[in-house]
Design an enzyme around this catalytic site. Sequence first.
Site, PDB file in Angstrom:
ATOM      1  N   TRP A   1       0.827  -1.212   0.000  1.00  0.00           N
ATOM      2  CA  TRP A   1       0.000   0.000   0.000  1.00  0.00           C
ATOM      3  C   TRP A   1       0.855   1.253   0.000  1.00  0.00           C
ATOM      4  O   TRP A   1       0.528   2.235  -0.681  1.00  0.00           O
ATOM      5  CB  TRP A   1      -1.008  -0.037   1.152  1.00  0.00           C
ATOM      6  CG  TRP A   1      -1.943  -1.187   0.953  1.00  0.00           C
ATOM      7  CD1 TRP A   1      -1.963  -2.364   1.648  1.00  0.00           C
ATOM      8  CD2 TRP A   1      -2.935  -1.322  -0.077  1.00  0.00           C
ATOM      9  NE1 TRP A   1      -2.916  -3.208   1.121  1.00  0.00           N
ATOM     10  CE2 TRP A   1      -3.524  -2.603   0.065  1.00  0.00           C
ATOM     11  CE3 TRP A   1      -3.385  -0.489  -1.101  1.00  0.00           C
ATOM     12  CZ2 TRP A   1      -4.529  -3.063  -0.778  1.00  0.00           C
ATOM     13  CZ3 TRP A   1      -4.389  -0.943  -1.942  1.00  0.00           C
ATOM     14  CH2 TRP A   1      -4.957  -2.213  -1.781  1.00  0.00           C
TER      15      TRP A   1
ATOM     16  N   LYS B   1     -12.815  -2.071   6.486  1.00  0.00           N
ATOM     17  CA  LYS B   1     -12.119  -3.058   7.310  1.00  0.00           C
ATOM     18  C   LYS B   1     -12.608  -2.955   8.759  1.00  0.00           C
ATOM     19  O   LYS B   1     -13.263  -3.861   9.256  1.00  0.00           O
ATOM     20  CB  LYS B   1     -10.617  -2.888   7.181  1.00  0.00           C
ATOM     21  CG  LYS B   1     -10.154  -3.188   5.733  1.00  0.00           C
ATOM     22  CD  LYS B   1      -8.770  -2.711   5.424  1.00  0.00           C
ATOM     23  CE  LYS B   1      -8.466  -2.659   3.931  1.00  0.00           C
ATOM     24  NZ  LYS B   1      -8.405  -3.948   3.272  1.00  0.00           N
TER      25      LYS B   1
ATOM     26  N   ASP C   1      -1.998   6.520   6.117  1.00  0.00           N
ATOM     27  CA  ASP C   1      -3.033   5.637   5.583  1.00  0.00           C
ATOM     28  C   ASP C   1      -3.361   4.645   6.699  1.00  0.00           C
ATOM     29  O   ASP C   1      -2.586   3.735   6.970  1.00  0.00           O
ATOM     30  CB  ASP C   1      -2.524   4.910   4.341  1.00  0.00           C
ATOM     31  CG  ASP C   1      -3.531   3.873   3.825  1.00  0.00           C
ATOM     32  OD1 ASP C   1      -4.624   3.723   4.405  1.00  0.00           O
ATOM     33  OD2 ASP C   1      -3.210   3.208   2.818  1.00  0.00           O
TER      34      ASP C   1
END
Lengths: 363, 363
Positions: free
Chosen positions: B103, B198, B174
């Site tokens: 990511w 999530k 993030d």
Amino acid sequence: MKKQVYNFNAGPSVLPKSVLLQAQEELLDYQGEGMSIMEMSHRSAPFAALMAEVEQNLRQLMGIPQNYKTLFLQGGASLQFSMVPMNLLLPDGSADYIINGTWGQKAIKEAKKIGSARVVASTEDSNFDRLPDPQEMDFDANASYMHFTSNETIHGIQYKSEPASPAGVPVICDMSSDILSRPIDVSKYGLIYAGAQKNAGPSGVTLVIIREDLLDKVPDNMATMLDYRLQAAKNSLFNTPPSFSIYLLGLVLRWLISLGGLPAIAKLNEQKAQLLYQAIDDSGGFYHGHALPEYRSLMNVTFRMESADLESVFAKAALEQGMVGIKGHRSVGGLRASIYNACPIESIAALVDFMAEFQRKYG
Amino acid sequence: MKKQVYNFNAGPSVLPKSVLLQAQEELLDYQGEGMSIMEMSHRSAPFAALMAEVEQNLRQLMGIPQNYKTLFLQGGASLQFSMVPMNLLLPDGSADYIINGTWGQKAIKEAKKIGSARVVASTEDSNFDRLPDPQEMDFDANASYMHFTSNETIHGIQYKSEPASPAGVPVICDMSSDILSRPIDVSKYGLIYAGAQKNAGPSGVTLVIIREDLLDKVPDNMATMLDYRLQAAKNSLFNTPPSFSIYLLGLVLRWLISLGGLPAIAKLNEQKAQLLYQAIDDSGGFYHGHALPEYRSLMNVTFRMESADLESVFAKAALEQGMVGIKGHRSVGGLRASIYNACPIESIAALVDFMAEFQRKYG
């Protein structure tokens, strides 16, 4: 006992009851998988099957030719106002915009941040009560594209068919508020986009239908999420999609097919609008439409009364009868009933009865 | 009879059952309004109250200071990879990125399309089985910002606390896969972003928490939907928000508060991860973790077996027992159990039992 509501919201708006009932039934257990659709991986087989069905049904309903890609994105039409010029306004080019309402104005405003954009024609002078005439159009035969809004929700005017435009210039349409409400010839368009939350489902998913040759015009080095070419290559699954909104869109598409597709829903939409416009026209001026008759929208019926005060009394009394969303958009005032695909004719009948009663009392 | 499923999906992922039951119950009639939340105007009083509650509960749970704005956007973390540099990478500036997984790599790739971005440190050499040590960090004291990923879902490594960085450089994180899983000190951050799917809800909504002074750095003439300053000024309602996803997020926030907030969920998350890592460590090498022990994620437990073939047998057998989402990410292989907030400890107990049984059979 659930409150009786007649939902005339402009978007998000009424959804088919059968769709909501199915979503409710399988909310904790999608197709026997033991999980909610919201809890499933977007890379799983059931979700892949769902995406394939949604695309297939959209293609079938709209008659989308093979040389078009369908994308399921996020951000609404407002993000498309920027993505269209970012992807398709050529560096030395200029884009043409027909302006027949607030949404067209917003679209060109974003385009001008990216490059050169021209107004082909505007009906702002008459407060967008009509569409431009063909002879008013000042087209650029070399434009990167020509953009129009098929239905202006705020003012309640709608194109019956595509405006003429120069051959070879891709036609781009914001179809947010009348997509799937009637058959159209997709092959006349370069790109169609629409937020789902009026005729196609809940908010959170944005449809983009793009002719493949336009993907070649996308500049290199675009931000991935804003790049039509990449989103097309990844079948809208570069990242996690808005699963539940896509699922609901899928149920709405199935519902449209079960009704007989776009020709059938178009006929219903005409009947519904006719009922309401007739009530306005038969009121002897107590109610009067905002849009000139030949440009009237079948989706958003805008009307006025002799004073804003009386309109307020009307909206308040309507709300007491369970009629939600009757007040005009905050930017223009007046009254508006949005009667998209899923708005049942019973709601319109109730509104027409209420209008007659209100006129007897205040007329 | 609903199939028994143990949901270890990496996102979208398991949601609290009580949240789904409430959503199901009021799907056609939100708070007695006679409509679904999906059918209500985003300008209506009930939706405004919902948005206000969601913001208030998020602020309370995370202890967000007054000088931060909270935004509810679309497009996922992937769109934030672009929006962060579009808004905050100064024209003559450079941004610092710590790379500890896929990511982070994706984030810097998008930043480099916008401007200058540097790698502060990367652990790619050891296939992201650890976080960089403080002495490996090559910080730019004048960076426009420093970006890191608090939890790498694919490799299963997680920061226990924020990495040190130069004073005055805004820290951007993030936090998609561990937001709301434990208390953090928001005042240490310039900006936090997270896709909801999530720990915070279903897909379709993206949280952004931004310190107000950073809004002054946003360039003029930004595309409206991509402009933090404008989204903040409009309270995320410039256009139609993803209503249903925000509503579900709101239910998840209420559920977290009812459990005792982030300290309580953090304790549960530690217990859950401990149970699973213990099973791995006690297997005598039959199972072994991908991440080095001190960097192990409490959210995504990644582990391997002696061969990819045996891992396939394991994943298939686990699926037959209703254990969904155990296969590692397609880009790295191996096995992974994602055990976010809503994953009940019963699921982990079932997995641990299954692992022991599988070892007896194949060990």
